[in-house]
Design a protein around this motif. Sequence first.
Motif, PDB file in Angstrom:
ATOM      1  N   ARG A 256       0.829  -1.209   0.000  1.00  0.00           N
ATOM      2  CA  ARG A 256       0.000   0.000   0.000  1.00  0.00           C
ATOM      3  C   ARG A 256       0.865   1.261   0.000  1.00  0.00           C
ATOM      4  NH1 ARG A 256      -2.780  -1.310   5.461  1.00  0.00           N
ATOM      5  NH2 ARG A 256      -0.579  -1.683   5.838  1.00  0.00           N
ATOM      6  N   PHE A 257       0.561   2.155  -0.922  1.00  0.00           N
ATOM      7  CA  PHE A 257       1.292   3.415  -1.070  1.00  0.00           C
ATOM      8  C   PHE A 257       0.351   4.593  -0.837  1.00  0.00           C
ATOM      9  CE2 PHE A 257       3.944   0.542  -3.447  1.00  0.00           C
ATOM     10  CZ  PHE A 257       5.234   1.014  -3.292  1.00  0.00           C
ATOM     11  N   ALA A 258       0.798   5.523  -0.017  1.00  0.00           N
ATOM     12  CA  ALA A 258       0.217   6.866  -0.003  1.00  0.00           C
ATOM     13  C   ALA A 258       1.115   7.690  -0.926  1.00  0.00           C
ATOM     14  CB  ALA A 258       0.221   7.451   1.404  1.00  0.00           C
ATOM     15  N   ALA A 259       0.530   8.541  -1.760  1.00  0.00           N
ATOM     16  CA  ALA A 259       1.341   9.263  -2.744  1.00  0.00           C
ATOM     17  C   ALA A 259       0.645  10.541  -3.176  1.00  0.00           C
ATOM     18  CB  ALA A 259       1.606   8.383  -3.968  1.00  0.00           C
ATOM     19  N   LEU A 260       1.434  11.559  -3.504  1.00  0.00           N
ATOM     20  CA  LEU A 260       0.888  12.759  -4.121  1.00  0.00           C
ATOM     21  C   LEU A 260       0.379  12.383  -5.514  1.00  0.00           C
ATOM     22  CD1 LEU A 260       3.458  15.528  -3.130  1.00  0.00           C
ATOM     23  CD2 LEU A 260       1.448  14.709  -1.897  1.00  0.00           C
TER      24      LEU A 260
ATOM     25  N   THR B 287       0.113  -3.753  -5.908  1.00  0.00           N
ATOM     26  CA  THR B 287       0.178  -2.453  -5.237  1.00  0.00           C
ATOM     27  C   THR B 287      -1.201  -1.813  -5.190  1.00  0.00           C
ATOM     28  OG1 THR B 287       0.685  -1.314  -7.323  1.00  0.00           O
ATOM     29  CG2 THR B 287       2.555  -2.045  -5.991  1.00  0.00           C
ATOM     30  N   SER B 288      -1.376  -0.920  -4.265  1.00  0.00           N
ATOM     31  CA  SER B 288      -2.609  -0.126  -4.188  1.00  0.00           C
ATOM     32  C   SER B 288      -2.264   1.258  -3.671  1.00  0.00           C
ATOM     33  CB  SER B 288      -3.647  -0.791  -3.280  1.00  0.00           C
ATOM     34  OG  SER B 288      -3.242  -0.738  -1.924  1.00  0.00           O
ATOM     35  N   PHE B 289      -3.087   2.245  -4.031  1.00  0.00           N
ATOM     36  CA  PHE B 289      -2.901   3.613  -3.572  1.00  0.00           C
ATOM     37  C   PHE B 289      -3.949   3.981  -2.537  1.00  0.00           C
ATOM     38  CE2 PHE B 289      -0.796   4.427  -7.778  1.00  0.00           C
ATOM     39  CZ  PHE B 289       0.436   4.754  -7.252  1.00  0.00           C
ATOM     40  N   ILE B 290      -3.496   4.626  -1.477  1.00  0.00           N
ATOM     41  CA  ILE B 290      -4.408   5.294  -0.557  1.00  0.00           C
ATOM     42  C   ILE B 290      -4.792   6.613  -1.212  1.00  0.00           C
ATOM     43  CG2 ILE B 290      -4.701   6.192   1.775  1.00  0.00           C
ATOM     44  CD1 ILE B 290      -4.121   3.187   1.634  1.00  0.00           C
TER      45      ILE B 290
ATOM     46  N   ALA C 226      -0.982  15.255   5.838  1.00  0.00           N
ATOM     47  CA  ALA C 226      -2.148  14.372   5.878  1.00  0.00           C
ATOM     48  C   ALA C 226      -1.822  13.010   5.287  1.00  0.00           C
ATOM     49  CB  ALA C 226      -3.317  15.013   5.124  1.00  0.00           C
ATOM     50  N   ASN C 227      -1.047  12.989   4.200  1.00  0.00           N
ATOM     51  CA  ASN C 227      -0.675  11.715   3.582  1.00  0.00           C
ATOM     52  C   ASN C 227       0.284  10.937   4.471  1.00  0.00           C
ATOM     53  OD1 ASN C 227      -1.905  11.410   0.815  1.00  0.00           O
ATOM     54  ND2 ASN C 227      -1.026  13.438   0.586  1.00  0.00           N
ATOM     55  N   LEU C 228       1.164  11.656   5.130  1.00  0.00           N
ATOM     56  CA  LEU C 228       2.130  10.994   6.001  1.00  0.00           C
ATOM     57  C   LEU C 228       1.425  10.285   7.155  1.00  0.00           C
ATOM     58  CD1 LEU C 228       5.154  10.542   6.380  1.00  0.00           C
ATOM     59  CD2 LEU C 228       5.222  12.611   7.769  1.00  0.00           C
TER      60      LEU C 228
ATOM     61  N   GLU D  77      -2.156   2.599   7.601  1.00  0.00           N
ATOM     62  CA  GLU D  77      -2.962   2.426   6.394  1.00  0.00           C
ATOM     63  C   GLU D  77      -2.093   2.247   5.157  1.00  0.00           C
ATOM     64  OE1 GLU D  77      -5.994   5.453   5.973  1.00  0.00           O
ATOM     65  OE2 GLU D  77      -5.921   5.811   8.128  1.00  0.00           O
ATOM     66  N   ALA D  78      -0.843   2.688   5.211  1.00  0.00           N
ATOM     67  CA  ALA D  78       0.059   2.600   4.064  1.00  0.00           C
ATOM     68  C   ALA D  78       1.396   2.024   4.510  1.00  0.00           C
ATOM     69  CB  ALA D  78       0.256   3.977   3.434  1.00  0.00           C
ATOM     70  N   ASP D  79       2.053   1.347   3.584  1.00  0.00           N
ATOM     71  CA  ASP D  79       3.380   0.796   3.858  1.00  0.00           C
ATOM     72  C   ASP D  79       4.478   1.779   3.475  1.00  0.00           C
ATOM     73  OD1 ASP D  79       2.387  -1.873   4.583  1.00  0.00           O
ATOM     74  OD2 ASP D  79       1.803  -1.995   2.473  1.00  0.00           O
ATOM     75  N   PHE D  80       4.207   2.624   2.456  1.00  0.00           N
ATOM     76  CA  PHE D  80       5.178   3.607   1.987  1.00  0.00           C
ATOM     77  C   PHE D  80       4.457   4.902   1.629  1.00  0.00           C
ATOM     78  CE2 PHE D  80       7.016  -0.510   0.744  1.00  0.00           C
ATOM     79  CZ  PHE D  80       8.266  -0.432   1.341  1.00  0.00           C
ATOM     80  N   PHE D  81       5.217   6.001   1.647  1.00  0.00           N
ATOM     81  CA  PHE D  81       4.698   7.293   1.214  1.00  0.00           C
ATOM     82  C   PHE D  81       5.635   7.861   0.156  1.00  0.00           C
ATOM     83  CE2 PHE D  81       4.417  12.047   2.306  1.00  0.00           C
ATOM     84  CZ  PHE D  81       3.441  12.259   1.343  1.00  0.00           C
ATOM     85  N   LEU D  82       5.085   8.191  -1.015  1.00  0.00           N
ATOM     86  CA  LEU D  82       5.839   8.724  -2.143  1.00  0.00           C
ATOM     87  C   LEU D  82       5.493  10.199  -2.294  1.00  0.00           C
ATOM     88  CD1 LEU D  82       7.696   7.928  -4.573  1.00  0.00           C
ATOM     89  CD2 LEU D  82       5.593   7.490  -5.863  1.00  0.00           C
ATOM     90  N   THR D  83       6.510  11.068  -2.260  1.00  0.00           N
ATOM     91  CA  THR D  83       6.223  12.500  -2.225  1.00  0.00           C
ATOM     92  C   THR D  83       7.326  13.315  -2.890  1.00  0.00           C
ATOM     93  OG1 THR D  83       5.763  14.375  -0.745  1.00  0.00           O
ATOM     94  CG2 THR D  83       7.355  12.745   0.027  1.00  0.00           C
ATOM     95  N   TYR D  84       6.963  14.540  -3.274  1.00  0.00           N
ATOM     96  CA  TYR D  84       7.972  15.534  -3.642  1.00  0.00           C
ATOM     97  C   TYR D  84       8.551  16.127  -2.370  1.00  0.00           C
ATOM     98  CZ  TYR D  84       6.483  15.682  -8.559  1.00  0.00           C
ATOM     99  OH  TYR D  84       6.210  15.366  -9.864  1.00  0.00           O
TER     100      TYR D  84
END
Length: 315
Positions: free
Chosen positions: A92-96, A120-123, A131-133, A140-147
């Motif tokens: 699970r990824f949280a991402a911009l 994979t799935s996106f939050i 908020a994403n972090l 809820e997420a395994d990783f967070f992808l961000t700028y």
Amino acid sequence: MEIKWLEDFVTLAETSSFSRAAEIRNVTQPAFSRRIKQLETWIGAPLISRATLPAELTPAGRNFLPMAQDAIRMFYSVRETLRPPSAQGLVRFAALHTLTITFFPIWLRELQGDNRMFGTSFIADRGGIEANLAALTDGEADFFLTYAHHEVPFHLDRDKFSSVTIGSDRLIPVAAPELRLDRSPVPARGILDKVDTTKRTLPYLGYGYSSFFGVALGSIFSRRSPFRRQTVHESTISAGLKELALTGVGICWLPESLVEKDISSGGLVACSSDRSWMLDLEIRLYRSSEKSSGTTMEAIWQSSQALAAKRLGAS
């Protein structure tokens, strides 16, 4: 009321185009219009003004938009929280939002070249880094992808989170070849280098002040002479702002990765060659140091570090 009606409405608000929104939602325009009408009937008020091009939100629509966005995020967040991890079987990824379109597909292909295949799935994007972090800390997420950029505040407990820089991008000012300025078409290429921005007001497509790009642009504008601009549309979604920029309604700062094909085809042009109008960005992957990681998650982390080191060595 159906959640797809809310998703339709948010997409329409981001694109300001019934045809483009229908295309994104993968339905015919008549079917899309019917669903928007069904939502308006359920709400009991018109949400879209159909007398203007591009389409604009009514006062009721502007009031309802943040509620619709929150409802969508809440529904998907609850679904992800309640579904047993064993039933999901997905990383699970949280991402911009922009990174899910531009960076993630190519990066995932490279990543899976070194690991066994994994789902994979996106939050749903919650609209900001903080908020994403929270999706990481809440499990809820395994990783967070961000700028990331050093001028954009990022309140993070470095003892609780680990990060690796896995890519780069750049925020650049672009517009359609002809910009509607004072109701007359004006060549947009290099316009920021030709026009005195302290005296001439330019139409601007903005992100507001709560999103990452909104804060990042504030750092650009603060170190230059006053930049006179009139916001003609505002959204936190870069892809939606790009669609509006293509119509010639305003200047927009967009990730280079998102617009490189449009620039190559001539649909958009660079509004300046001056690097002081641009902003170099890092792309980072975060994970919680406190949460236990499975074998797949650890393999993804190790491969991400290896790919980042490889790119750094190649540059």
